[in-house]
Design a protein around this motif. Structure first.
Motif, PDB file in Angstrom:
ATOM      1  N   MET A   1      -9.136   7.488   9.556  1.00 13.65           N
ATOM      2  CA  MET A   1     -10.024   6.559   8.861  1.00 13.65           C
ATOM      3  C   MET A   1      -9.218   5.743   7.861  1.00 13.65           C
ATOM      4  N   LEU A   2      -9.469   4.440   7.793  1.00 16.10           N
ATOM      5  CA  LEU A   2      -8.714   3.563   6.930  1.00 16.10           C
ATOM      6  C   LEU A   2      -9.688   2.745   6.099  1.00 16.10           C
ATOM      7  N   SER A   3      -9.411   2.658   4.788  1.00 16.23           N
ATOM      8  CA  SER A   3     -10.289   1.870   3.940  1.00 16.23           C
ATOM      9  C   SER A   3      -9.454   1.028   2.999  1.00 16.23           C
ATOM     10  N   LEU A   4      -9.974  -0.120   2.604  1.00 13.83           N
ATOM     11  CA  LEU A   4      -9.274  -0.999   1.684  1.00 13.83           C
ATOM     12  C   LEU A   4     -10.201  -1.351   0.549  1.00 13.83           C
ATOM     13  N   ASP A   5      -9.723  -1.130  -0.693  1.00 13.22           N
ATOM     14  CA  ASP A   5     -10.519  -1.446  -1.863  1.00 13.22           C
ATOM     15  C   ASP A   5      -9.720  -2.396  -2.738  1.00 13.22           C
ATOM     16  N   VAL A   6     -10.308  -3.508  -3.114  1.00 14.16           N
ATOM     17  CA  VAL A   6      -9.649  -4.485  -3.965  1.00 14.16           C
ATOM     18  C   VAL A   6     -10.278  -4.428  -5.337  1.00 14.16           C
ATOM     19  N   PRO A   7      -9.496  -4.244  -6.405  1.00 13.72           N
ATOM     20  CA  PRO A   7     -10.055  -4.113  -7.738  1.00 13.72           C
ATOM     21  C   PRO A   7     -10.595  -5.440  -8.243  1.00 13.72           C
ATOM     22  N   ARG A  20      -0.003  -3.162  -4.631  1.00 14.69           N
ATOM     23  CA  ARG A  20      -0.733  -2.647  -3.464  1.00 14.69           C
ATOM     24  C   ARG A  20      -0.153  -1.288  -3.093  1.00 14.69           C
ATOM     25  N   ILE A  21      -0.998  -0.288  -3.074  1.00 17.06           N
ATOM     26  CA  ILE A  21      -0.558   1.087  -2.866  1.00 17.06           C
ATOM     27  C   ILE A  21      -1.224   1.672  -1.628  1.00 17.06           C
ATOM     28  N   LEU A  22      -0.417   2.284  -0.769  1.00 16.15           N
ATOM     29  CA  LEU A  22      -0.922   3.010   0.397  1.00 16.15           C
ATOM     30  C   LEU A  22      -0.895   4.500   0.092  1.00 16.15           C
ATOM     31  N   GLU A  32      -9.496  10.877  -2.366  1.00 14.04           N
ATOM     32  CA  GLU A  32     -10.508  10.096  -3.079  1.00 14.04           C
ATOM     33  C   GLU A  32     -10.242  10.053  -4.580  1.00 14.04           C
ATOM     34  N   MET A  33      -9.781  11.177  -5.152  1.00 11.75           N
ATOM     35  CA  MET A  33      -9.503  11.216  -6.592  1.00 11.75           C
ATOM     36  C   MET A  33      -8.316  10.327  -6.953  1.00 11.75           C
ATOM     37  N   VAL A  34      -7.254  10.396  -6.156  1.00 13.83           N
ATOM     38  CA  VAL A  34      -6.077   9.562  -6.414  1.00 13.83           C
ATOM     39  C   VAL A  34      -6.432   8.085  -6.242  1.00 13.83           C
ATOM     40  N   SER A  35      -7.181   7.786  -5.193  1.00 12.95           N
ATOM     41  CA  SER A  35      -7.588   6.409  -4.943  1.00 12.95           C
ATOM     42  C   SER A  35      -8.408   5.866  -6.114  1.00 12.95           C
ATOM     43  N   LEU A  36      -9.355   6.655  -6.599  1.00 16.03           N
ATOM     44  CA  LEU A  36     -10.199   6.222  -7.717  1.00 16.03           C
ATOM     45  C   LEU A  36      -9.369   5.995  -8.975  1.00 16.03           C
ATOM     46  N   VAL A  45      -5.814  -0.478  -3.367  1.00 19.72           N
ATOM     47  CA  VAL A  45      -5.537   0.802  -2.724  1.00 19.72           C
ATOM     48  C   VAL A  45      -5.992   0.803  -1.277  1.00 19.72           C
ATOM     49  N   THR A  46      -5.086   1.190  -0.398  1.00 21.69           N
ATOM     50  CA  THR A  46      -5.395   1.434   1.009  1.00 21.69           C
ATOM     51  C   THR A  46      -5.191   2.923   1.258  1.00 21.69           C
ATOM     52  N   THR A  47      -6.105   3.558   2.006  1.00 24.90           N
ATOM     53  CA  THR A  47      -5.968   4.984   2.257  1.00 24.90           C
ATOM     54  C   THR A  47      -5.955   5.285   3.751  1.00 24.90           C
TER      55      THR A  47
END
Length: 250
Positions: A1-7, A20-22, A32-36, A45-47
């Motif tokens: 699963m891949l998600s992209l969140d732009v602040p 930009r961090i993968l 989820e905690m690191v991404s948040l 952040v891309t996960t």
């Protein structure tokens, strides 16, 4: 699963744009905690939750030939479908210099050294504190963006020649491929032949004052550099160990 969140905005004033961090991590809660935490710092952040997705994403980015889409990769080692060490090794084989922070439950010295040897810039063991993770990310991004060593004319010592403006090194007439850290170490050494550098001084000069790892990182990079410079790495002629003090060049 891949998600992209732009602040929505930046909280780190030193960045002209959001870094930009993968994050490649198979544990949902940690990912989820690191991404948040990183999104709250203003990063994009891309996960990815497993190795195959991360590998496909990175390979596609390399094939496009445009600007690499990540400024930092946070990489777990024990991933389903593809090993984190193999991903790290592949990036470095491609000549990609993106900073890599390994995040792993493997806490032994052997595991840390192995992670550094395959090309990681830093290694953080689980469990970890989120402020420390964020601080390490900031340090890696800062060192990537702002090089502390000025460019100088061509430098030569015996049969080693370094071309700072071309990021190129020849040894005995043959071009030699060095990683960014290896190149900067050699540039520092060759600029001050016979000067003795302590490990702490090398950390400050090459990794910067914000570096949170240990001095074994220096020994690992010195070993790599010797393998590329020395006719016989077991009997070094260029990078000499000064017992009780550190290293000197020549």
């Amino acid at each position: 699963m891949l998600s992209l969140d732009v602040p929505k905005g930046l909280t780190s004033p030193e960045l002209a744009r959001a870094a930009r961090i993968l994050i490649v991590e198979d544990e949902d809660l940690i990912r989820e905690m690191v991404s948040l935490a990183l999104r709250e710092e203003g990063y994009e952040v891309t996960t990815a939750s497993e190795g195959r997705t991360a590998s496909s994403l990175l390979q596609a980015a390399e094939q496009v030939g445009s600007e690499f889409p990540f400024d930092l990769v946070i990489l777990d080692l024990m991933l389903p479908q593809a090993n984190g060490l193999d991903i790290c090794r592949w990036l470095r084989f491609q000549g990609n210099i993106v900073p890599i922070l390994i995040l792993s439950a493997r806490a032994s010295e052997t595991d840390r050294v192995l992670g550094l040897e395959v090309g990681a810039d830093d290694y953080l063991t689980k469990p970890f504190s989120m402020p420390e993770l964020v601080a390490r990310c900031r340090a890696l991004l800062r060192r990537q963006r702002f090089s502390s060593l000025p460019q100088t004319p061509v430098l030569q010592y015996r049969d080693v020649t370094l071309y700072p403006q071309e990021c190129r090194v020849t040894v005995r007439g043959e071009e030699t491929s060095l990683s960014p850290k290896e190149f900067r170490l050699l540039e520092l050494f060759i600029s001050s032949p016979r000067r003795v550098w302590s490990r702490e001084q090398l950390i400050e000069q090459i990794w910067g004052p914000d570096f949170l790892g240990d001095t074994k990182t220096v020994d690992v990079h010195i070993r790599w550099l010797r393998e590329k410079l020395e006719p016989d790495p077991s009997q070094p002629e260029y990078i000499v160990t000064v017992r009780g003090f550190g290293y000197r060049f020549g």
